[in-house]
Design a protein around this motif. Structure first.
Motif, short mmCIF file in Angstrom:
data_model
loop_
_atom_site.label_atom_id
_atom_site.label_comp_id
_atom_site.label_asym_id
_atom_site.label_seq_id
_atom_site.Cartn_x
_atom_site.Cartn_y
_atom_site.Cartn_z
N SER A 102 -0.02 -1.50 3.77
CA SER A 102 0.92 -2.60 3.72
C SER A 102 1.71 -2.62 4.89
CB SER A 102 1.87 -2.74 2.50
OG SER A 102 2.72 -1.50 2.64
N GLY A 103 1.62 -1.64 5.88
CA GLY A 103 2.31 -1.86 7.30
C GLY A 103 3.71 -1.30 7.12
N GLN A 104 4.09 -0.63 5.98
CA GLN A 104 5.60 -0.31 5.89
C GLN A 104 5.55 1.32 5.82
OE1 GLN A 104 6.49 -1.34 1.62
NE2 GLN A 104 6.01 -3.53 2.08
N LEU A 105 4.57 2.11 6.28
CA LEU A 105 5.17 3.48 6.34
C LEU A 105 5.90 3.68 7.47
CD1 LEU A 105 4.17 6.21 5.37
CD2 LEU A 105 2.21 6.29 7.30
N MET A 106 5.71 3.20 8.51
CA MET A 106 6.62 3.60 9.72
C MET A 106 8.20 3.14 9.46
SD MET A 106 4.76 5.50 11.59
CE MET A 106 6.13 5.85 12.57
N ALA A 107 8.14 2.09 8.80
CA ALA A 107 9.63 1.71 8.56
C ALA A 107 10.36 2.60 7.59
CB ALA A 107 9.62 0.33 8.18
N VAL A 108 9.60 2.94 6.48
CA VAL A 108 10.17 3.77 5.48
C VAL A 108 10.15 5.20 6.06
CG1 VAL A 108 9.50 4.79 3.23
CG2 VAL A 108 9.11 2.40 3.52
N LEU A 109 9.61 5.63 6.84
CA LEU A 109 9.61 7.09 7.31
C LEU A 109 10.70 6.84 8.25
CD1 LEU A 109 8.51 9.79 7.44
CD2 LEU A 109 6.73 8.88 9.48
N PRO A 150 9.85 8.14 -1.58
CA PRO A 150 10.47 6.65 -1.75
C PRO A 150 9.68 5.98 -2.82
CG PRO A 150 8.82 6.72 0.08
CD PRO A 150 8.81 8.04 -0.45
N SER A 151 10.39 4.88 -3.36
CA SER A 151 9.74 4.03 -4.21
C SER A 151 8.50 3.60 -3.90
CB SER A 151 10.58 2.82 -4.58
OG SER A 151 11.89 3.39 -5.24
N PRO A 152 7.45 3.18 -4.65
CA PRO A 152 6.30 2.68 -4.28
C PRO A 152 6.30 1.31 -3.73
CG PRO A 152 6.24 3.33 -6.63
CD PRO A 152 7.44 3.79 -6.07
N PRO A 153 5.48 1.02 -2.68
CA PRO A 153 5.72 -0.29 -2.05
C PRO A 153 5.34 -1.46 -3.11
CG PRO A 153 3.76 0.50 -1.38
CD PRO A 153 4.28 1.77 -2.01
N GLU A 154 6.21 -2.79 -3.08
CA GLU A 154 5.84 -3.89 -4.23
C GLU A 154 4.51 -4.32 -3.57
OE1 GLU A 154 9.20 -6.12 -4.60
OE2 GLU A 154 10.39 -4.57 -4.95
N THR A 155 3.68 -4.90 -4.47
CA THR A 155 2.48 -5.48 -4.25
C THR A 155 2.41 -6.90 -4.64
OG1 THR A 155 1.26 -4.66 -5.99
CG2 THR A 155 1.12 -3.43 -3.89
#
Length: 79
Positions: A30-37, A74-79
């Motif tokens: 989802s392209g969110q890994l780096m932001a969450v990390l 972290p909370s799982p990403p919303e899909t």
């Protein structure tokens, strides 16, 4: 990618990959890994500062506390 990350980020990512590889794959897709990390790493660093500088705690003890507190999944990403 992983070798260019700061040490704290690498440790967090390694923990997440061990404990929840599917979640890491979903965040990556989802392209969110780096932001969450990055957010999680910032929390760990802030916590380390508070524990070591403000509270005068031993670095290694503070690192263990900060990693346990902030590198949980972290909370799982919303899909």
């Amino acid at each position: 990618m992983q070798s260019t990350l700061p040490l704290i980020s690498r440790r967090i990512l390694r923990r997440w990959k061990t404990e929840a590889p599917q979640m890491v794959a979903e965040l990556e897709a989802s392209g969110q890994l780096m932001a969450v990390l990055n957010q999680t790493s910032e929390r760990v660093v802030d916590s380390l500062y508070q524990l070591t500088v403000v509270r005068k705690m031993d670095y290694h003890a503070a690192l263990e506390i900060a990693m346990d507190e902030w590198s949980s999944l972290p909370s799982p990403p919303e899909t």
